[in-house]
Design an enzyme around this catalytic site. Structure first.
Site, PDB file in Angstrom:
ATOM      1  N   GLU A   1       2.006   9.091  15.110  1.00 59.96           N
ATOM      2  CA  GLU A   1       2.288   7.812  15.771  1.00 59.96           C
ATOM      3  C   GLU A   1       3.750   7.649  16.201  1.00 59.96           C
ATOM      4  OE1 GLU A   1       0.910   4.922  12.923  1.00 59.96           O
ATOM      5  OE2 GLU A   1      -1.165   5.134  13.588  1.00 59.96           O
TER       6      GLU A   1
ATOM      7  N   ASP B   1       3.748   3.603   6.328  1.00 58.21           N
ATOM      8  CA  ASP B   1       2.878   2.780   5.482  1.00 58.21           C
ATOM      9  C   ASP B   1       2.373   3.535   4.267  1.00 58.21           C
ATOM     10  OD1 ASP B   1      -0.433   1.447   5.674  1.00 58.21           O
ATOM     11  OD2 ASP B   1       1.341   0.417   4.895  1.00 58.21           O
TER      12      ASP B   1
ATOM     13  N   TYR C   1      -7.131   0.923  16.414  1.00 55.94           N
ATOM     14  CA  TYR C   1      -7.480  -0.130  15.453  1.00 55.94           C
ATOM     15  C   TYR C   1      -8.002  -1.427  16.070  1.00 55.94           C
ATOM     16  CZ  TYR C   1      -5.733   2.670  11.583  1.00 55.94           C
ATOM     17  OH  TYR C   1      -5.563   3.649  10.651  1.00 55.94           O
TER      18      TYR C   1
ATOM     19  N   GLU D   1      -7.643   8.192  13.160  1.00 51.17           N
ATOM     20  CA  GLU D   1      -7.507   6.986  12.339  1.00 51.17           C
ATOM     21  C   GLU D   1      -8.258   5.829  12.977  1.00 51.17           C
ATOM     22  OE1 GLU D   1      -3.763   5.486  10.932  1.00 51.17           O
ATOM     23  OE2 GLU D   1      -2.936   7.494  10.681  1.00 51.17           O
TER      24      GLU D   1
END
Ligand SMILES: CCC[C@@H]1NC[C@@H](O)[C@H](O)[C@H]1C(=O)O
Length: 601
Positions: free
Chosen positions: A416, A167, A472, A510
């Site tokens: 990740e 990303d 998240y 994150e």
């Protein structure tokens, strides 16, 4: 010379000349440059391109911005006679993602990996007191067997297109400085320092490698007042510093190490650098610097700014450090690739801790399927053998380049990856074994565990020395009014970490919410500034409930560019600051929280 990564310096023995500025530039969609003789003749009908810079955002047409394939740089470089008798090299801070270097028509070397420096030894082809034609062929295609991982698609109109499994925008070019170097034949080629502490002294264990065996080596340490505090002789030794001024988090003290080479008492080379005397340990749930626990307050970041994309820009870096200090931060992760050397020097001086990360990002087919990939485990792919070679090579270079910075706390070997399948285990076993001895300082090694790689689902929890969690809830799931369920789910997972025998620190590397600056809504909605604060408040409530959580690094310091997509509004907007480095409301909120958390909490 090709494996030497010492930062170039100019002194009475060495010359370092910047080649930054305008270079000739040319796209090569037909990949014909080689047979057209561009390495020998230069680039026909070239345009001018700034170096360092990514080429993408300068252009006004989409085909140029999105260009994927071969592209060329060329520059005529004058090499003075004064450099004669030395080894002559070209050092590239970063060529993204791969490069072939030609000088005066001869191919000198190739390099794979767009975020670490490499040197081309041009001694055999260089012409003194005249211009030398330096030509580079770069390529920015993405592949599953390269870092960062992705695909290169071909549109029906024949144009290639980058399809990142990650990303951030595939900014490409000579993104960091280029330097002409002239160094002695008999020289320092590398050094390493590690520190052990006693009640009253610091023991600095050093190793020096040289290009030839003949020279005598003398190593001195000077304190900030310029006083020589210790002297050593030989290629290996220990310097004892009484009452040392230690390097501490946000309280940095640096020493100057001077490595001198002499032959028959005549000096032939000297290399000076700044080092910090400190120790790093993981003890139980604690991260210790000089035996004191530290709590990480900081950010995931990107080297990203308008106009020049991923180009290293000292002005942006200076602003970022001032913002991080204003926030009360003490650390950051070089997500998702090693940054320019100047960043580590900034951190050394400002007393920031760095989690240094290689671009092993996108090793997850779910990310690919977000872009139309396969539904399989990434590590089942036939590409992993070739990928592993490049992965280990880039970790090796990252450690080789950054091993002497006191600011580097740990090495993040992947971001990740898909560890929710057993097929990841052999890759990780080999990676953690092969990287064990690379760092003389034996810093902790880790990787970030993605949303889907939870306490229950990851097969690779046994490898890291401490844990980096990317989570998240509130954004990618259980979002908006469901955020309370998101908090409950997060607490349920952390309860399992807490109840387990795992006796290692956890850092949240994150978490965050995309936020449109200036969008206000009462009560909140997602994308509003109010919601970004509510999400951070939720995470902070959770962090304050578990003593094994030893750090918080929200995503991201600043908004940054990504590929176009229906989930991106001209890039990723999870920044606490906008892309032009102005604060969102959440920055004021988080600054207040961090003012109440001591660095050694
Ligand atoms: C659930 C994965 C989140 C993801 N993590 C890696 C970062 O490079 C991305 O920017 C971030 C995002 O999508 O915001």
């Amino acid at each position: 010379m090709e494996k030497e990564l010492l930062y170039p310096v100019t002194n009475q023995y060495r010359f370092d000349q910047s080649l930054d500025g305008l270079w000739d530039f040319k796209f090569d969609e037909a990949a014909e440059g080689q047979q057209q003789g561009w390495p020998q003749k230069g680039l026909p009908a070239a345009i001018q391109m700034p170096v360092p810079a990514s080429f993408n955002d300068f252009f006004t047409d989409k085909a140029a911005r999105e260009y994927t394939g071969d592209f060329w740089y060329a520059k005529r470089v004058f090499v003075p006679r004064a450099f004669q008798g030395r080894v002559i090299g070209l050092r590239f801070g970063a060529a993204t993602h791969r490069a072939t270097v030609y000088v005066n028509g001869q191919e000198i070397r190739q390099h794979e990996g767009g975020f670490l420096p490499f040197t081309a030894d041009i001694s055999s082809v260089v012409k003194f007191d005249q211009e030398n034609l330096v030509v580079l062929k770069l390529n920015n295609e993405l592949h599953r067997d390269a870092l960062p991982a992705g695909d290169t698609g071909v549109l029906k109109n024949g144009k290639k297109m980058a399809k990142p499994f990650f990303d951030f925008y595939n900014y490409s070019g000579l993104n960091r400085s280029v330097q002409l170097m002239a160094v002695p034949q008999d020289r320092v080629t590398d050094y390493s320092v590690t520190t052990t502490l006693t009640a009253t002294t610091a023991e600095v264990h050093y190793t020096v490698t040289t290009s030839q065996a003949t020279a005598k080596v003398t190593v001195t340490l000077q304190d900030e007042q310029g006083t020589v505090v210790a002297t050593g002789h030989g290629r290996q030794g220990t310097l004892i510093v009484d009452q040392p001024q230690l390097w501490n988090v946000r309280d940095a003290h640096l020493y100057t190490i001077a490595i001198q080479l002499t032959v028959n008492d005549d000096p032939v080379d000297e290399y000076r650098d700044q080092i910090g005397l400190r120790t790093i340990e993981i003890v139980g749930h604690q991260i210790l610097v000089n035996g004191e626990p530290v709590y990480l307050k900081g950010f995931g970041r990107h080297e990203d700014s308008i106009y020049a994309g991923r180009a290293f820009d000292l002005n942006v870096e200076k602003r970022d450090f001032e913002l991080m200090k204003w926030m009360g931060a003490n650390s950051f992760r070089t997500s998702h690739y090693p940054y320019d050397e100047a960043v580590y020097r900034f951190a050394d001086r400002e007393g920031f801790l760095i989690i240094d990360e290689v671009p092993a990002v996108g090793f997850k087919m779910a990310a690919a399927s977000f872009l139309g990939g396969l539904d399989q485990s990434f590590f089942d792919g036939e590409w992993t053998t070739e990928l592993y070679k490049k992965h280990l090579d880039q970790i090796t270079d990252m450690v080789h380049r950054d091993k002497n910075h006191p600011s580097v706390l740990a090495w993040s070997l992947l971001n990740e990856p898909d560890t929710s399948s057993k097929s990841a285990v052999p890759y990780f076993e080999k990676l953690f074994a092969d990287t064990q001895a690379l760092d003389p300082d034996q810093r902790p090694r880790t990787f970030t565990l993605n949303e889907d790689d939870t306490f229950d689902t990851s097969y690779c929890k046994q490898f890291p020395d401490f844990y980096l969690l990317n989570r998240y809830p509130g954004w990618y799931h259980k979002w908006g009014y469901e955020i309370s369920d998101g908090e409950a789910g997060l607490r349920a997972e952390l309860d399992k970490w807490q109840a387990s025998e795992i006796d290692k620190p956890v850092v949240f590397s994150e978490y965050g919410a995309d936020t449109q600056p200036g969008l206000h809504k009462l009560p909140s909605v997602m994308w509003s500034e109010e919601y970004q604060i509510e999400l951070l408040q939720m995470f902070n409530r959770v962090f304050d409930s578990y003593d094994f959580i030893r750090g918080e690094q929200p995503w991201n310091l600043a908004d940054f560019q990504t590929v176009e997509g229906n989930m991106r509004v001209n890039g990723n907007k999870k920044g606490l600051f906008t892309r032009d480095r102005q604060p969102k409301e959440a920055a004021f909120y988080l600054r207040k929280r961090w003012a109440g958390i001591d660095n050694n909490f």
